[in-house]
Write an enzyme that holds these catalytic residues in place. Structure first.
Site, short mmCIF file in Angstrom:
data_model
loop_
_atom_site.label_atom_id
_atom_site.label_comp_id
_atom_site.label_asym_id
_atom_site.label_seq_id
_atom_site.Cartn_x
_atom_site.Cartn_y
_atom_site.Cartn_z
N LYS A 175 -15.14 52.43 -0.23
CA LYS A 175 -15.21 50.89 0.32
C LYS A 175 -16.38 50.26 0.71
O LYS A 175 -17.11 51.38 1.58
CB LYS A 175 -14.00 50.51 1.37
CG LYS A 175 -13.64 49.25 2.23
CD LYS A 175 -12.54 49.00 3.42
CE LYS A 175 -12.30 47.71 4.06
NZ LYS A 175 -12.96 47.56 4.95
N MET A 202 -8.47 49.32 10.72
CA MET A 202 -9.44 48.74 11.38
C MET A 202 -8.74 49.27 12.01
O MET A 202 -7.94 50.16 12.87
CB MET A 202 -8.27 47.44 11.45
CG MET A 202 -8.35 46.26 10.56
SD MET A 202 -7.71 45.20 10.65
CE MET A 202 -6.03 44.75 10.33
N GLU A 203 -10.47 49.73 12.52
CA GLU A 203 -10.30 50.84 14.11
C GLU A 203 -9.99 49.97 15.04
O GLU A 203 -10.37 49.00 15.25
CB GLU A 203 -12.31 50.73 14.30
CG GLU A 203 -12.43 51.19 15.87
CD GLU A 203 -12.21 52.89 15.99
OE1 GLU A 203 -12.22 53.42 15.04
OE2 GLU A 203 -12.16 53.20 17.10
N GLY A 235 -10.87 40.32 2.06
CA GLY A 235 -11.59 39.13 3.02
C GLY A 235 -10.62 38.26 2.60
O GLY A 235 -10.40 37.70 1.35
N CYS A 283 -19.22 49.37 7.17
CA CYS A 283 -18.88 49.11 8.01
C CYS A 283 -20.19 48.25 8.91
O CYS A 283 -21.34 48.57 8.89
CB CYS A 283 -18.22 50.46 9.13
SG CYS A 283 -18.44 49.66 11.37
C1 LIG Z 1 -10.95 45.83 14.60
C2 LIG Z 1 -11.05 45.67 12.91
C3 LIG Z 1 -11.53 47.06 12.88
C4 LIG Z 1 -12.15 47.77 11.60
N1 LIG Z 1 -12.80 48.49 11.05
C5 LIG Z 1 -12.56 49.26 9.83
C6 LIG Z 1 -13.18 50.87 9.82
O1 LIG Z 1 -12.79 51.22 10.62
N2 LIG Z 1 -12.92 50.37 8.18
C7 LIG Z 1 -13.50 50.09 7.72
O2 LIG Z 1 -13.43 50.50 6.05
N3 LIG Z 1 -13.13 48.48 7.87
C8 LIG Z 1 -12.71 48.34 8.97
N4 LIG Z 1 -13.08 46.45 9.23
C9 LIG Z 1 -13.56 45.94 8.25
C10 LIG Z 1 -11.82 45.43 7.66
O3 LIG Z 1 -10.93 46.53 6.74
C11 LIG Z 1 -11.57 44.55 6.26
O4 LIG Z 1 -12.24 44.57 5.86
C12 LIG Z 1 -12.04 43.25 7.42
O5 LIG Z 1 -11.49 42.41 8.51
C13 LIG Z 1 -12.19 41.60 5.49
O6 LIG Z 1 -10.78 41.71 5.63
P1 LIG Z 1 -9.94 40.88 6.02
O7 LIG Z 1 -10.67 39.00 5.96
O8 LIG Z 1 -8.73 40.83 4.94
O9 LIG Z 1 -9.66 40.79 7.29
C14 LIG Z 1 -12.81 45.49 10.64
C15 LIG Z 1 -11.99 45.20 10.72
C16 LIG Z 1 -11.98 44.90 12.35
C17 LIG Z 1 -11.25 42.67 12.31
#
Ligand SMILES: Cc1cc2nc3c(=O)[nH]c(=O)nc-3n(C[C@H](O)[C@H](O)[C@H](O)COP(=O)(O)O)c2cc1C
Length: 335
Positions: free
Chosen positions: A163, A38-39, A229, A124
């Protein structure tokens, strides 16, 4: 003559095995749990906080742009993003971009930076990333995605994973997009069960998991399948595993905001969360002695540690007024 035992020989043998034969994806429990990249969140400091609370089986870095690494101007910044702490291991470096040569160059460098694997971000949805042709935009340029993947694989001895999302606009796109990726036999494939258009606005399409398992089993049975997700915590991941035992791993992103102990079955006390906040502040202070870091983004983390109890909103408001770690510590010590 039988080969004679020597410590040096043993060392070289061991190092060789360790470097070339141990594939992290074959050495994880089933199911394994991953902290999602997560960026702006899963940086070197926050990963250490999560390691203290209860580590996942695997960490990912935030994504790093390959063209940034490949440019003289951007390299320093790219390398800063790829810095790892001892408690991170095992950790996968996630990269993104659209230039195949830059994927090669970055992957070569990643061989010696302490990572257990390389992950390509083809999911992304950020508009700047997509405008630059990277992230989910790769779903619309599958030939380029394959070229980048092949270049990455040729350039590193580390396992290469991907991913991605189900598709760009319609969930059914997974039927053509995932086979393209699986035909390249990635070490692992993480599927965020939404399309780019859906962002995170609809529930993840768990109903598609059985079909995705079938595709993986048919095209690339050796690829580890990771589902992502809306997974809240370890308990939720284990429930999903009961339902879908062929899924190898589960990736948790935003669940960590609701509970930084989400990789354990532990519900933290207020004191435990406060200790984590203080650790985060100290790690920030230490890291900012090495690199310039802005204090403002650190404030986004406060609500993870201070919420859901009487007085939490007031305390957070006071912390939001601070301008440095020293000031934040002062607020906390006055409690
Ligand atoms: C703040 C934020 C930053 C993210 N940055 C990235 C990233 O750098 N690379 C990536 O593959 N996914 C990124 N994602 C997506 C997450 O890795 C993940 O796929 C998405 O949040 C869904 O999963 P969750 O429902 O468990 O949050 C980001 C998500 C959030 C909320």
């Amino acid at each position: 003559m039988p080969p004679r035992f020597s410590y040096r020989g043993f060392y070289i043998y061991h190092k060789k095995c360790y470097n070339t034969q141990v594939n992290i994806w074959d050495n994880l429990p089933k199911p394994f749990l991953i902290l999602a990249p997560m960026e702006g969140v899963t940086d070197i400091m926050f990963r250490q906080v999560i390691a203290r609370a209860g580590r996942p089986d695997l960490f990912f870095t935030e994504f790093t742009n390959v063209s940034s690494y490949a440019s003289e101007k951007g390299r320093h910044n790219a390398l800063e993003r790829l810095e790892v702490a001892p408690t991170d291991s095992p950790i996968i470096a996630q990269i993104w971009g659209k230039n195949p040569e830059h994927f090669s160059e970055t992957c070569q460098a990643l061989n010696s930076l302490g990572f257990s694997g390389v992950d390509l971000n083809f999911g992304c949805p950020d508009k700047h990333v997509n405008k630059a042709g990277g992230g989910a935009a790769m779903i619309k340029t599958p030939d380029l995605a394959v070229e980048c993947f092949r270049n990455a694989k040729k350039s590193t001895s580390l396992p290469v994973s991907v991913k991605t999302r189900l598709g760009w606009s319609a969930p059914e796109e997974y039927k053509t997009w995932l086979p393209i990726l699986l035909t390249e036999h990635p070490a692992a494939l993480t599927v965020h069960l939404r399309t780019k258009k859906e962002m995170s606005k609809v529930p993840a399409h768990y109903e598609l998991i059985p079909e995705i398992i079938k595709l993986r089993n048919k095209i690339s049975p050796e690829t580890k399948l990771i589902i992502n997700g809306d997974i809240r915590d370890k308990i939720h991941a284990l429930e999903l595993h009961q339902k879908y035992p062929e899924v190898d791993g589960f990736m948790i992103g935003r669940g960590v905001f609701a509970n930084p102990y989400c990789f354990t079955n532990h519900q933290p006390t207020r004191e435990e969360l406060m200790k984590l906040l203080k650790l985060h502040l100290d790690l920030f202070e230490k890291q900012s002695q090495k690199h310039y870091l802005s204090y403002e983004p650190l404030k986004h983390f406060f609500k993870i540690y201070i919420n859901n109890y009487p007085g939490a909103a007031d305390l957070r408001a006071k912390l939001m007024e601070t301008h440095s770690v020293k000031e934040a510590h002062k607020v906390l010590s006055s409690l």
